[in-house]
Design an enzyme around this catalytic site. Structure first.
Site, PDB file in Angstrom:
ATOM      1  N   ASP A 113      -1.986  10.782  -2.093  1.00 17.64           N
ATOM      2  CA  ASP A 113      -2.392   9.765  -3.075  1.00 17.64           C
ATOM      3  C   ASP A 113      -2.681  10.385  -4.431  1.00 17.64           C
ATOM      4  OD1 ASP A 113      -3.050   8.525  -0.304  1.00 17.64           O
ATOM      5  OD2 ASP A 113      -2.843   6.907  -1.751  1.00 17.64           O
TER       6      ASP A 113
ATOM      7  N   ARG B 282       0.866  -1.183   0.000  1.00 16.64           N
ATOM      8  CA  ARG B 282       0.000   0.000   0.000  1.00 16.64           C
ATOM      9  C   ARG B 282       0.896   1.223   0.000  1.00 16.64           C
ATOM     10  NH1 ARG B 282       2.348   1.887   3.774  1.00 16.64           N
ATOM     11  NH2 ARG B 282       0.807   3.539   3.775  1.00 16.64           N
ATOM     12  N   GLY B 283       0.244   2.406  -0.088  1.00 21.48           N
ATOM     13  CA  GLY B 283       1.012   3.637  -0.266  1.00 21.48           C
ATOM     14  C   GLY B 283       1.098   3.891  -1.763  1.00 21.48           C
ATOM     15  N   ALA B 284       0.791   5.127  -2.175  1.00 14.64           N
ATOM     16  CA  ALA B 284       0.621   5.410  -3.603  1.00 14.64           C
ATOM     17  C   ALA B 284       1.797   4.962  -4.482  1.00 14.64           C
ATOM     18  CB  ALA B 284       0.327   6.895  -3.788  1.00 14.64           C
TER      19      ALA B 284
ATOM     20  N   GLN C 287      -2.198   2.386   9.978  1.00 14.39           N
ATOM     21  CA  GLN C 287      -0.891   2.455   9.293  1.00 14.39           C
ATOM     22  C   GLN C 287       0.148   3.212  10.121  1.00 14.39           C
ATOM     23  OE1 GLN C 287      -3.825   3.072   7.807  1.00 14.39           O
ATOM     24  NE2 GLN C 287      -3.819   2.499   5.653  1.00 14.39           N
TER      25      GLN C 287
ATOM     26  N   ASN D 239      -5.347  12.363   0.597  1.00 18.11           N
ATOM     27  CA  ASN D 239      -4.448  11.493   1.372  1.00 18.11           C
ATOM     28  C   ASN D 239      -5.307  10.722   2.372  1.00 18.11           C
ATOM     29  OD1 ASN D 239      -1.739  10.573   1.963  1.00 18.11           O
ATOM     30  ND2 ASN D 239      -1.908  11.660   3.898  1.00 18.11           N
ATOM     31  N   LYS D 240      -4.664   9.870   3.137  1.00 20.63           N
ATOM     32  CA  LYS D 240      -5.369   9.002   4.078  1.00 20.63           C
ATOM     33  C   LYS D 240      -6.406   9.751   4.899  1.00 20.63           C
ATOM     34  CE  LYS D 240      -5.220   5.500   4.425  1.00 20.63           C
ATOM     35  NZ  LYS D 240      -6.260   4.718   3.721  1.00 20.63           N
TER      36      LYS D 240
HETATM   37  O1  MRU Z   1      -4.570   3.107   2.216  1.00 18.86           O
HETATM   38  P1  MRU Z   1      -3.081   3.330   2.095  1.00 18.86           P
HETATM   39  O2  MRU Z   1      -2.319   2.758   3.239  1.00 18.86           O
HETATM   40  O3  MRU Z   1      -2.548   2.905   0.754  1.00 18.86           O
HETATM   41  O4  MRU Z   1      -2.940   4.917   2.171  1.00 18.86           O
HETATM   42  C1  MRU Z   1      -1.642   5.457   2.085  1.00 18.86           C
HETATM   43  C2  MRU Z   1      -1.596   6.928   2.202  1.00 18.86           C
HETATM   44  O5  MRU Z   1      -2.598   7.587   2.328  1.00 18.86           O
HETATM   45  C3  MRU Z   1      -0.252   7.562   2.045  1.00 18.86           C
HETATM   46  O6  MRU Z   1      -0.139   8.703   2.843  1.00 18.86           O
HETATM   47  C4  MRU Z   1      -0.037   7.951   0.578  1.00 18.86           C
HETATM   48  O7  MRU Z   1      -0.327   6.890  -0.262  1.00 18.86           O
HETATM   49  C5  MRU Z   1       1.346   8.420   0.321  1.00 18.86           C
HETATM   50  S1  MRU Z   1       2.539   7.127   0.470  1.00 18.86           S
HETATM   51  C6  MRU Z   1       4.058   7.771   0.077  1.00 18.86           C
END
Ligand code: MRU
Length: 356
Positions: A239, A48-50, A198, A249-250
């Site tokens: 994201d 996970r994470g963009a 997270q 973002n999250k």
């Molecule tokens: O649902 P996730 O864990 O994929 O969400 C991740 C986030 O919101 C991060 O802050 C974002 O993707 C940036 S990661 C460098």
């Protein structure tokens, strides 16, 4: 040395992912041998994470077509499109997923006169390039961002935008790692980040492992912590960033941004340029993923709400650009007004790292 989130195993031609659903308890790597397991890993947040989602999806295309028996370009290209469509349906918000899949599709088009086996090799090279470019991008984000931090400062972050979210050192956390490497004393407050934690499970784990001071707080404590004057700046990932600087973002980031504004604390967004979507005018156009109710009605210890209760679970929110002090990218730091500064970065000459 940061943790390795994604690896391509050349001997076996498999994608190896650190299964983030098992952290912090267990460090378990999972091997994806088919496209269904890559799609499942993205959907279930094993990866996970963009930026990491983008890299995993690129390898997902490779995994999906590497054993193809297509005899001609047209049928191979159709198989690639099908693989890309399947992966594109996993998560809607992080634009890096679509950006990486577009690169893979473009690679196929550019090799239209080659044999199917040559195109398969080109696809693997492209996925490896996306991975190594991301490592390089993280380094540059860290360098640009560290210039904004002074020794002795404390950063609040939300979710995980660290090594676990990228192929490199992270985005928001790359700034912290780089400042630390430059000899600055930096401490981090990590929001636990409900519903799937997270911040607690991943951010505090990777910072702790890297020897960086980290204090875990519940999301609801951020206001009090800021009021007590403990936070010098907020740094989060993204994201997707719209052309006007609105940032998806999250879930919870928006609340943190409003709090930061109320307490005169700057909020920085650290993101690769591939997270900036100039085709979307404002945050209103960013699709927000809604996830299953159980993430909210159950915690790690079991059910926390009655079974029949109605749940709403948006996984992301949009922070209006007016709350964002700067957007740190590998191409430089954009400041308001973002409609101009983000567009200017698109013309910025940027050479991707040489890839092997
Ligand atoms: O649902 P996730 O864990 O994929 O969400 C991740 C986030 O919101 C991060 O802050 C974002 O993707 C940036 S990661 C460098």
């Amino acid at each position: 040395m940061n943790v390795k989130t994604i690896r391509w195993e050349r001997d076996e031609d498999v994608l190896v992912l650190l299964d983030q659903t098992r952290l912090p308890g267990e460090v378990v790597y999972t091997k994806c041998r088919d496209i269904a397991s890559v799609a499942e890993a993205i959907r279930r947040l094993r990866v996970r994470g963009a930026p990491a989602i983008g890299v995993a999806a690129a390898f997902g295309v490779v995994v999906g077509v590497q054993h193809s028996r297509a005899a001609d370009f047209a049928s191979f290209s159709r198989e690639v499109d099908e693989a890309a469509e399947l992966l594109a349906a996993t998560r809607p918000t992080a634009v890096n997923l679509f950006w990486a899949l577009d690169r893979m599709r473009r690679t196929v088009r550019e090799h239209g006169s080659n044999t199917v086996e040559d195109i398969k090799r080109a696809l693997l090279s492209e996925a490896l390039a996306i991975q190594s470019e991301d490592e390089h991008t993280c380094r540059l984000i860290g360098e640009h961002g560290a210039a904004l931090l002074r020794s002795g400062q404390t950063v609040l972050t939300h979710c995980n935008a660290g090594a676990l979210a990228t192929a490199g050192a992270g985005t928001a956390l790359a700034v912290v790692y780089q400042a630390h490497n430059e000899g600055k004393r930096v401490h981090v407050y990590a929001d636990e980040t409900r519903p799937v934690l997270q911040g607690a499970r991943l951010t505090s784990w990777e910072l702790n492992r890297a020897g960086i001071g980290v204090t875990l707080i519940c999301d609801s404590m951020a206001a009090q912590v800021m009021k007590e004057g403990r936070i010098d700046c907020v740094i989060v990932g993204a994201d997707r960033v719209a052309a006007n600087g609105d940032v998806a973002n999250k879930i919870g980031t928006y609340g943190v941004a409003v709090l930061a504004d109320a307490h005169d604390v700057p909020l920085y967004v650290a993101a690769p340029y591939s997270s900036i979507d100039l085709s979307i005018e404002s945050g209103a156009g960013i699709p927000i993923e809604e996830r299953e109710a159980a993430e909210v009605s159950q915690g790690p210890g079991g059910r926390t709400a009655p079974e029949e209760v109605e749940v709403y679970n948006p996984a992301f929110d949009v922070t209006p650009a007016r709350y964002v002090s700067a957007i740190i990218t590998e191409r430089g730091v954009a400041r308001p007004p973002y409609a101009e500064s983000l567009a200017a970065l698109s013309h910025h000459a940027w050479e991707p790292a040489v890839t092997g």
